[in-house]
Design a protein around this motif. Structure first.
Motif, PDB file in Angstrom:
ATOM      1  N   TYR A  32      20.623  26.925  -6.039  1.00 55.79           N
ATOM      2  CA  TYR A  32      20.949  27.533  -7.331  1.00 55.79           C
ATOM      3  C   TYR A  32      20.758  29.047  -7.293  1.00 55.79           C
ATOM      4  O   TYR A  32      21.632  29.811  -7.713  1.00 55.79           O
ATOM      5  CB  TYR A  32      20.080  26.909  -8.414  1.00 55.79           C
ATOM      6  CG  TYR A  32      20.251  27.544  -9.771  1.00 55.79           C
ATOM      7  CD1 TYR A  32      21.415  27.363 -10.494  1.00 55.79           C
ATOM      8  CD2 TYR A  32      19.236  28.317 -10.331  1.00 55.79           C
ATOM      9  CE1 TYR A  32      21.581  27.940 -11.749  1.00 55.79           C
ATOM     10  CE2 TYR A  32      19.388  28.898 -11.584  1.00 55.79           C
ATOM     11  CZ  TYR A  32      20.567  28.713 -12.281  1.00 55.79           C
ATOM     12  OH  TYR A  32      20.723  29.286 -13.526  1.00 55.79           O
ATOM     13  N   HIS A  33      19.609  29.491  -6.802  1.00 55.33           N
ATOM     14  CA  HIS A  33      19.304  30.924  -6.841  1.00 55.33           C
ATOM     15  C   HIS A  33      20.133  31.719  -5.842  1.00 55.33           C
ATOM     16  O   HIS A  33      20.382  32.908  -6.058  1.00 55.33           O
ATOM     17  CB  HIS A  33      17.811  31.136  -6.593  1.00 55.33           C
ATOM     18  CG  HIS A  33      16.939  30.529  -7.651  1.00 55.33           C
ATOM     19  ND1 HIS A  33      16.964  30.940  -8.966  1.00 55.33           N
ATOM     20  CD2 HIS A  33      16.036  29.508  -7.593  1.00 55.33           C
ATOM     21  CE1 HIS A  33      16.113  30.217  -9.673  1.00 55.33           C
ATOM     22  NE2 HIS A  33      15.545  29.336  -8.870  1.00 55.33           N
ATOM     23  N   SER A  57      27.819  30.138 -18.230  1.00 50.07           N
ATOM     24  CA  SER A  57      26.743  30.646 -17.382  1.00 50.07           C
ATOM     25  C   SER A  57      26.594  29.766 -16.144  1.00 50.07           C
ATOM     26  O   SER A  57      27.106  28.629 -16.094  1.00 50.07           O
ATOM     27  CB  SER A  57      25.410  30.664 -18.147  1.00 50.07           C
ATOM     28  OG  SER A  57      24.941  29.344 -18.367  1.00 50.07           O
ATOM     29  N   LYS A  58      25.887  30.277 -15.164  1.00 56.04           N
ATOM     30  CA  LYS A  58      25.635  29.522 -13.943  1.00 56.04           C
ATOM     31  C   LYS A  58      24.797  28.289 -14.238  1.00 56.04           C
ATOM     32  O   LYS A  58      25.013  27.219 -13.666  1.00 56.04           O
ATOM     33  CB  LYS A  58      24.942  30.428 -12.909  1.00 56.04           C
ATOM     34  CG  LYS A  58      24.740  29.755 -11.553  1.00 56.04           C
ATOM     35  CD  LYS A  58      24.253  30.733 -10.501  1.00 56.04           C
ATOM     36  CE  LYS A  58      22.824  31.144 -10.701  1.00 56.04           C
ATOM     37  NZ  LYS A  58      22.268  31.873  -9.522  1.00 56.04           N
ATOM     38  N   ARG A  59      23.846  28.420 -15.142  1.00 55.43           N
ATOM     39  CA  ARG A  59      22.991  27.284 -15.489  1.00 55.43           C
ATOM     40  C   ARG A  59      23.807  26.153 -16.103  1.00 55.43           C
ATOM     41  O   ARG A  59      23.647  24.987 -15.759  1.00 55.43           O
ATOM     42  CB  ARG A  59      21.880  27.719 -16.446  1.00 55.43           C
ATOM     43  CG  ARG A  59      20.945  26.575 -16.839  1.00 55.43           C
ATOM     44  CD  ARG A  59      19.940  26.989 -17.893  1.00 55.43           C
ATOM     45  NE  ARG A  59      18.904  27.837 -17.335  1.00 55.43           N
ATOM     46  CZ  ARG A  59      18.783  29.133 -17.591  1.00 55.43           C
ATOM     47  NH1 ARG A  59      19.645  29.735 -18.406  1.00 55.43           N
ATOM     48  NH2 ARG A  59      17.806  29.821 -17.051  1.00 55.43           N
ATOM     49  N   LEU A  63      24.228  22.322 -14.527  1.00 57.31           N
ATOM     50  CA  LEU A  63      23.862  21.123 -15.269  1.00 57.31           C
ATOM     51  C   LEU A  63      25.070  20.199 -15.442  1.00 57.31           C
ATOM     52  O   LEU A  63      24.937  18.977 -15.357  1.00 57.31           O
ATOM     53  CB  LEU A  63      23.279  21.507 -16.628  1.00 57.31           C
ATOM     54  CG  LEU A  63      22.004  22.353 -16.568  1.00 57.31           C
ATOM     55  CD1 LEU A  63      21.476  22.627 -17.966  1.00 57.31           C
ATOM     56  CD2 LEU A  63      20.935  21.674 -15.727  1.00 57.31           C
ATOM     57  N   ASP A 117      15.354  24.381  -7.645  1.00 57.61           N
ATOM     58  CA  ASP A 117      15.422  25.137  -8.889  1.00 57.61           C
ATOM     59  C   ASP A 117      14.250  24.820  -9.819  1.00 57.61           C
ATOM     60  O   ASP A 117      14.341  24.988 -11.020  1.00 57.61           O
ATOM     61  CB  ASP A 117      16.736  24.823  -9.611  1.00 57.61           C
ATOM     62  CG  ASP A 117      17.035  23.319  -9.620  1.00 57.61           C
ATOM     63  OD1 ASP A 117      16.122  22.527  -9.944  1.00 57.61           O
ATOM     64  OD2 ASP A 117      18.162  22.944  -9.280  1.00 57.61           O
ATOM     65  N   ASP A 120      12.851  27.038 -12.784  1.00 53.40           N
ATOM     66  CA  ASP A 120      13.602  27.251 -14.007  1.00 53.40           C
ATOM     67  C   ASP A 120      13.254  26.110 -14.963  1.00 53.40           C
ATOM     68  O   ASP A 120      13.649  24.959 -14.733  1.00 53.40           O
ATOM     69  CB  ASP A 120      15.107  27.258 -13.715  1.00 53.40           C
ATOM     70  CG  ASP A 120      15.933  27.639 -14.941  1.00 53.40           C
ATOM     71  OD1 ASP A 120      15.755  26.976 -15.991  1.00 53.40           O
ATOM     72  OD2 ASP A 120      16.749  28.568 -14.846  1.00 53.40           O
ATOM     73  N   GLU A 122      14.248  25.142 -17.929  1.00 55.04           N
ATOM     74  CA  GLU A 122      15.333  24.405 -18.573  1.00 55.04           C
ATOM     75  C   GLU A 122      15.989  23.454 -17.591  1.00 55.04           C
ATOM     76  O   GLU A 122      16.255  22.286 -17.913  1.00 55.04           O
ATOM     77  CB  GLU A 122      16.373  25.366 -19.150  1.00 55.04           C
ATOM     78  CG  GLU A 122      17.498  24.637 -19.893  1.00 55.04           C
ATOM     79  CD  GLU A 122      18.483  25.595 -20.534  1.00 55.04           C
ATOM     80  OE1 GLU A 122      19.524  25.116 -21.016  1.00 55.04           O
ATOM     81  OE2 GLU A 122      18.216  26.808 -20.557  1.00 55.04           O
ATOM     82  N   ILE A 123      16.249  23.942 -16.379  1.00 54.47           N
ATOM     83  CA  ILE A 123      16.862  23.080 -15.374  1.00 54.47           C
ATOM     84  C   ILE A 123      15.905  21.946 -15.006  1.00 54.47           C
ATOM     85  O   ILE A 123      16.313  20.796 -14.833  1.00 54.47           O
ATOM     86  CB  ILE A 123      17.252  23.890 -14.129  1.00 54.47           C
ATOM     87  CG1 ILE A 123      18.358  24.886 -14.477  1.00 54.47           C
ATOM     88  CG2 ILE A 123      17.717  22.970 -13.007  1.00 54.47           C
ATOM     89  CD1 ILE A 123      18.747  25.798 -13.349  1.00 54.47           C
TER      90      ILE A 123
END
Length: 209
Positions: A32-33, A57-59, A63, A117, A120, A122-123
């Motif tokens: 992810y990063h 967004s990437k997030r 997801l 990830d 993070d 939220e992830i």
């Protein structure tokens, strides 16, 4: 000379599918990063503005891909769990299906199970939710077989045992990535000896004398 026919404009669902397929490969390969939206747009063959039309967004994109692949995994394995035939045959087929998923869709397996990830929040929260939904779905699919051996599928321990099954099989799949020469059929039979026969019913070891 005839005129060049106009390019067919890709419909939104098809374009979204192209983006998520590209994102799966890039996320699985770089994490992810280590991944940028620009890389995913390039891999999908679309402009970044087009990518943003679908995923802000990437997030959000990560997801969406995780949820998509989790649903594919549950469908892929679930059809074997609820198929025809005796329980032993269906368990062998289910184990083979999971290893088949890992073999043919290695990027999906890595994205769902190899965590890169966890910093993070939220992830991490959504990943945990996806994991729990997968466990609950497989528990529901196995409910009939659980009852036949005296396990109530609605007891918390049932989900715990399903979690043991899923993570155990994925551990074998990770080992297989490091030992790709091992035949899939050998892994299936090895897992069956442990999961179906059980350590407590293994034949006694030979002794000298």
């Amino acid at each position: 000379m005839g005129e060049t026919p106009p390019k067919t404009r890709m419909r939104a669902p098809a374009r979204r599918a192209v983006i998520t397929a590209a994102a799966l490969k890039v996320f699985a390969g770089k994490g992810y990063h280590g991944t940028s939206l620009g890389e995913i747009a390039a891999a999908a063959g679309v402009a970044r503005t087009v990518l943003y039309d679908h995923f802000p967004s990437k997030r959000v994109l990560l997801l969406a891909v995780m949820q998509e692949q989790n649903a594919a995994l549950v469908e892929y394995v679930g059809s074997r769990i609820t198929g025809s035939g005796p329980a032993e045959e269906r368990m062998r087929s289910t184990i083979d299906a999971y290893f088949g998923f890992a073999q043919t869709r290695p990027e999906a397996r890595r994205l769902l199970f190899d965590r890169t990830d966890e910093d993070d929040p939220e992830i991490r929260t959504v990943r945990q939710g996806i994991r729990e939904s997968r466990t609950q779905a497989v528990t529901a699919l196995l409910a009939g077989d659980m009852r036949s051996v005296g396990v109530d599928p609605y007891e918390p321990v049932a989900e715990a045992m399903v979690e043991l099954l899923i993570t155990g099989l994925d551990g074998v799949a990770q080992w297989w990535e490091r030992h790709p020469d091992m035949p899939r059929s050998t892994l299936v039979e090895g897992a069956m000896r442990l999961l179906w026969t059980g350590l407590g019913h293994a034949p006694p070891a030979a002794t000298d004398g």
